[in-house]
Design a protein around this motif. Structure first.
Motif, PDB file in Angstrom:
ATOM      1  N   SER A 118     -35.680  11.866 -33.007  1.00  0.00           N
ATOM      2  CA  SER A 118     -34.779  10.677 -33.147  1.00  0.00           C
ATOM      3  C   SER A 118     -33.206  10.955 -32.474  1.00  0.00           C
ATOM      4  O   SER A 118     -32.281  10.190 -32.865  1.00  0.00           O
ATOM      5  N   PHE A 119     -33.199  11.925 -31.435  1.00  0.00           N
ATOM      6  CA  PHE A 119     -31.708  12.188 -30.931  1.00  0.00           C
ATOM      7  C   PHE A 119     -31.876  11.949 -29.396  1.00  0.00           C
ATOM      8  O   PHE A 119     -33.279  11.544 -28.794  1.00  0.00           O
ATOM      9  N   LEU A 120     -30.686  11.872 -28.640  1.00  0.00           N
ATOM     10  CA  LEU A 120     -30.950  11.805 -27.315  1.00  0.00           C
ATOM     11  C   LEU A 120     -31.271  13.041 -26.523  1.00  0.00           C
ATOM     12  O   LEU A 120     -30.299  13.674 -25.984  1.00  0.00           O
TER      13      LEU A 120
ATOM     14  N   THR B 184     -34.271  15.197 -24.333  1.00  0.00           N
ATOM     15  CA  THR B 184     -34.728  14.905 -22.811  1.00  0.00           C
ATOM     16  C   THR B 184     -35.793  13.791 -23.073  1.00  0.00           C
ATOM     17  O   THR B 184     -35.890  12.943 -22.039  1.00  0.00           O
ATOM     18  N   ALA B 185     -36.535  13.784 -23.999  1.00  0.00           N
ATOM     19  CA  ALA B 185     -37.659  12.723 -24.181  1.00  0.00           C
ATOM     20  C   ALA B 185     -37.037  11.526 -24.069  1.00  0.00           C
ATOM     21  O   ALA B 185     -37.567  10.301 -23.302  1.00  0.00           O
ATOM     22  N   ASN B 186     -36.063  11.142 -25.003  1.00  0.00           N
ATOM     23  CA  ASN B 186     -35.306   9.882 -24.956  1.00  0.00           C
ATOM     24  C   ASN B 186     -34.438   9.500 -23.827  1.00  0.00           C
ATOM     25  O   ASN B 186     -34.356   8.302 -23.271  1.00  0.00           O
ATOM     26  N   SER B 187     -33.746  10.471 -23.237  1.00  0.00           N
ATOM     27  CA  SER B 187     -33.189  10.415 -22.096  1.00  0.00           C
ATOM     28  C   SER B 187     -34.049   9.907 -20.838  1.00  0.00           C
ATOM     29  O   SER B 187     -33.756   8.999 -20.238  1.00  0.00           O
ATOM     30  N   MET B 188     -35.210  10.480 -20.822  1.00  0.00           N
ATOM     31  CA  MET B 188     -36.153   9.891 -19.858  1.00  0.00           C
ATOM     32  C   MET B 188     -36.616   8.652 -19.978  1.00  0.00           C
ATOM     33  O   MET B 188     -36.931   8.072 -19.018  1.00  0.00           O
ATOM     34  N   ASN B 189     -36.946   8.407 -21.281  1.00  0.00           N
ATOM     35  CA  ASN B 189     -37.347   6.975 -21.339  1.00  0.00           C
ATOM     36  C   ASN B 189     -36.187   6.123 -21.067  1.00  0.00           C
ATOM     37  O   ASN B 189     -36.509   5.012 -20.324  1.00  0.00           O
ATOM     38  N   CYS B 190     -35.085   6.400 -21.146  1.00  0.00           N
ATOM     39  CA  CYS B 190     -33.906   5.821 -20.617  1.00  0.00           C
ATOM     40  C   CYS B 190     -33.870   5.453 -19.188  1.00  0.00           C
ATOM     41  O   CYS B 190     -33.519   4.482 -18.788  1.00  0.00           O
ATOM     42  N   ILE B 191     -34.031   6.631 -18.716  1.00  0.00           N
ATOM     43  CA  ILE B 191     -34.203   6.890 -17.125  1.00  0.00           C
ATOM     44  C   ILE B 191     -35.201   5.902 -16.636  1.00  0.00           C
ATOM     45  O   ILE B 191     -34.998   5.406 -15.408  1.00  0.00           O
ATOM     46  N   ALA B 192     -36.520   5.930 -17.111  1.00  0.00           N
ATOM     47  CA  ALA B 192     -37.627   5.231 -16.805  1.00  0.00           C
ATOM     48  C   ALA B 192     -37.118   3.571 -16.717  1.00  0.00           C
ATOM     49  O   ALA B 192     -37.364   3.026 -15.882  1.00  0.00           O
TER      50      ALA B 192
ATOM     51  N   ILE C  70     -17.970   7.807 -13.321  1.00  0.00           N
ATOM     52  CA  ILE C  70     -18.402   6.898 -14.115  1.00  0.00           C
ATOM     53  C   ILE C  70     -18.010   7.289 -15.772  1.00  0.00           C
ATOM     54  O   ILE C  70     -18.332   8.280 -16.107  1.00  0.00           O
ATOM     55  N   PRO C  71     -17.462   6.017 -16.435  1.00  0.00           N
ATOM     56  CA  PRO C  71     -16.951   6.698 -17.967  1.00  0.00           C
ATOM     57  C   PRO C  71     -18.321   7.108 -18.864  1.00  0.00           C
ATOM     58  O   PRO C  71     -19.274   6.409 -18.647  1.00  0.00           O
ATOM     59  N   PHE C  72     -17.971   7.670 -19.938  1.00  0.00           N
ATOM     60  CA  PHE C  72     -19.036   8.023 -21.051  1.00  0.00           C
ATOM     61  C   PHE C  72     -18.759   6.965 -22.029  1.00  0.00           C
ATOM     62  O   PHE C  72     -17.794   6.637 -22.683  1.00  0.00           O
ATOM     63  N   ILE C  73     -19.817   6.032 -22.058  1.00  0.00           N
ATOM     64  CA  ILE C  73     -19.712   4.782 -22.702  1.00  0.00           C
ATOM     65  C   ILE C  73     -20.790   4.514 -23.836  1.00  0.00           C
ATOM     66  O   ILE C  73     -20.697   3.537 -24.707  1.00  0.00           O
ATOM     67  N   ALA C  74     -21.563   5.524 -23.962  1.00  0.00           N
ATOM     68  CA  ALA C  74     -22.545   5.648 -25.150  1.00  0.00           C
ATOM     69  C   ALA C  74     -22.702   6.788 -25.694  1.00  0.00           C
ATOM     70  O   ALA C  74     -23.011   7.832 -24.977  1.00  0.00           O
ATOM     71  N   LYS C  75     -22.435   6.882 -26.941  1.00  0.00           N
ATOM     72  CA  LYS C  75     -22.229   8.265 -27.749  1.00  0.00           C
ATOM     73  C   LYS C  75     -23.234   8.256 -28.789  1.00  0.00           C
ATOM     74  O   LYS C  75     -23.327   7.561 -29.839  1.00  0.00           O
ATOM     75  N   VAL C  76     -24.309   9.152 -28.714  1.00  0.00           N
ATOM     76  CA  VAL C  76     -25.492   9.353 -29.581  1.00  0.00           C
ATOM     77  C   VAL C  76     -25.617  10.779 -29.880  1.00  0.00           C
ATOM     78  O   VAL C  76     -25.240  11.591 -29.151  1.00  0.00           O
TER      79      VAL C  76
END
Length: 556
Positions: free
Chosen positions: A193-195, A197-205, A299-305
């Motif tokens: 439930s954190f950001l 690699t798994a959720n990062s790569m889902n975001c990348i997809a 590119i700025p850092f706009i989402a903090k998880v």
């Protein structure tokens, strides 16, 4: 259709007979054959619900006028592999998964593919396969786990266990509290439930356009996940009929979009390596490392998880997730790129329905960011001539510059024992080497070491560098992916206990503060140790794996 090669015409009665042996009808045989590559298993939490998801995809395929052909792939759990020999197999599994999807699609001449997976190496493997195959393809994850009971002033997750063990050694928690935490930190299946690699790569997809809009972050147990599965099944048939293949979606422009999104959300450092590999498979001439380096300054850092904040993936999703992030980044993205919905990114963002209000403690605008520079950084210096990777978004400001004395370990296990036993002290730079793609082999994550340092309260008074990798959930002062790795004679191989090391995140520098003459002398005296495996897959992998700076691809 590709499948006509073995199913249509008088000379292909053999193929039709084999399909009919399993109960397929003439009607099914005449329609587009859509593969479902399913990484389901009962040992990986991120894959545990994929049998159910596959059923909904199947329903969608039939509703869209196609015939579903499901097959399985392997998929390993990073969490189970952490801190033991199992982690040596995690990154190498990426190539096996990609190869297995390629084999099944090509051997059976499938017309399109829906790729189901959620976890760290499964997601990039499936995207690599799609890029390689150049047929219509949609990726769909199984969704994220919900956060657990409150621990250390935030919703707990699987990392809380490891951090808690470090806390136990210094009296900051009790064994009873840890026993309860073990039962409550992972309340559902899904990718952690954190950001990471798994959720990062889902975001990348999703950022690549390879998933439906909004698909990246919907929790595994939420009803929207089932609807996305059904829609993915219907839409893949449309893509086959329209001839919209993966190479029309995975382009130089969409990869640049994905890099920008990764930087803006503080995605896992592993994304860099995976996007290099995806670009390689797609045959795209793009220097991904240089683009990360350049764009991380723009590119700025706009989402903090989590691990950069107390908010987890469910909070990120409810705040608007990747559609909100890409809308806020719209002026720096190419919104004319094609997506798997058969529409441009601009059309998808314009029509997306937000079901919950924005939370500006999670997602901000480019005009009012958390930081003016991005949260993933490419590092250079005399310790990483071919680059290293860090994550400023997860590093406290007080340790973004760190100078300390090296304490050196030639494997992860020795470092972990030293941290727990108290040998690692404030002011140390922990050096973990011979953990790269060849030397590990398999480029293990140094997740456990950083979590132990955090639990012992050393996260702002120590640093860690490695030719291995890190989990997306790590924090503290760290630089990984150091290339060349120790096994290949990179300068990290000649660091000695007590050497002074300087890490400057803002200047993107990692340097061994030893004279060039001494470094050259040590490198001349250094001899490569024997590879650790002589049989099995890891023996093959260690011989063929390229550097982390090359995406750890296999290349003869």
């Amino acid at each position: 259709m590709r499948s006509d090669e073995f199913l249509q015409g008088s000379t292909n009665s053999l193929g039709r007979s084999l399909m009919k042996s399993m109960g397929y009808t003439n009607d099914e045989i005449s329609k587009p054959k859509i593969g479902i590559a399913n990484s389901f298993s009962t040992i990986v939490p991120g894959s545990y619900n994929l049998r159910e998801i596959a059923e909904k995809v199947t329903n969608g395929i039939y509703a869209g006028g196609g015939t579903a052909i499901e097959f399985g792939t392997i998929g390993a759990c990073d969490g189970i592999g952490q801190g033991n020999e199992g982690m040596k197999y995690i990154l190498p599994s990426r190539e096996i998964i990609a190869n297995s999807v390629e084999i099944m699609v090509q051997a059976h001449r499938l017309d399109g593919i829906v790729l189901l997976g959620s976890c760290d190496k499964i997601v990039p493997a499936m995207l690599m396969a799609a890029a390689r195959l150049k047929i219509p393809a949609i990726f769909l994850g199984g969704g994220a786990m919900l956060g657990g009971a409150i621990f250390d002033n935030r919703k707990s997750d699987v990392n809380s266990n490891v951090e808690g063990l470090g806390m136990l050694t210094v009296g900051k928690t009790t064994q009873k509290e840890l026993d309860i935490l073990e039962e409550t930190c992972c309340p559902t299946c899904g990718s952690c439930s954190f950001l990471g690699t798994a959720n990062s790569m889902n975001c990348i997809a999703e950022a690549l356009g390879m998933s439906l809009t909004g698909a990246a972050l919907v929790p595994a147990v939420h009803n929207d996940r089932r609807r996305l599965a059904y829609d993915s099944g219907k839409i893949i048939v449309e893509l086959v009929k329209k001839g919209i293949s993966a190479d029309k979606v995975i382009t130089k422009e969409s990869i640049l979009n994905a890099i920008k999104v990764c930087i803006a959300i503080g995605g896992s450092t592993n994304v860099v390596m995976h996007l290099i590999a995806i670009a390689y498979e797609a045959g795209i001439d793009l220097d991904v490392l240089s683009e990360f380096d350049k764009l991380s300054r723009e590119i700025p850092f706009i989402a903090k998880v989590n691990p950069a904040s107390k908010y987890n993936i469910e909070d990120f999703w409810m705040a608007g997730g990747i559609p909100r992030v890409m809308t806020n980044l719209k002026k720096v993205l190419d919104t004319n790129v094609m997506t798997v919905r058969g529409k441009t990114l601009q059309e998808n963002l314009d029509s997306y329905l937000y079901k919950y209000p924005n939370n500006d403690e999670v997602i901000k605008t480019m005009e009012n960011p958390f930081s003016s520079s991005g949260a993933v950084a490419v590092m250079r210096g005399n310790l990483c001539p071919d680059t290293g990777i860090s994550k400023p978004g997860a590093i406290s400001k007080e340790v973004q510059y760190f100078k300390g004395k090296a304490i050196v370990f030639d494997c992860e296990e020795d470092a972990n024992k030293a941290i727990l036993s108290g040998k690692v002290q404030s002011g140390h730079v922990v050096v973990i080497r011979y953990e790269g793609p060849k030397g590990g082999p398999g480029m293990r994550e140094m997740y456990t070491a950083l979590k132990y340092l955090y639990g012992k309260g050393l996260q702002t008074s120590t640093a860690l560098i490695t030719d291995g990798r890190f989990s997306g959930t790590n924090n503290g002062c760290f630089v990984g992916h150091i290339s060349p790795e120790a096994q290949e004679g990179g300068p990290i191989a000649i660091v000695r206990d007590g050497d002074e090391i300087e890490i400057d995140i803002e200047k993107r520098q990692v340097n061994l503060l030893v004279s060039k003459e001494e470094i050259d002398k040590r490198l001349k005296e250094w001899k490569a140790p024997a590879l650790k495996y002589t049989k099995g897959y890891l023996s093959i992998y260690s011989k063929l794996a390229r550097s982390g700076s090359e995406g750890a691809i296999l290349k003869v």
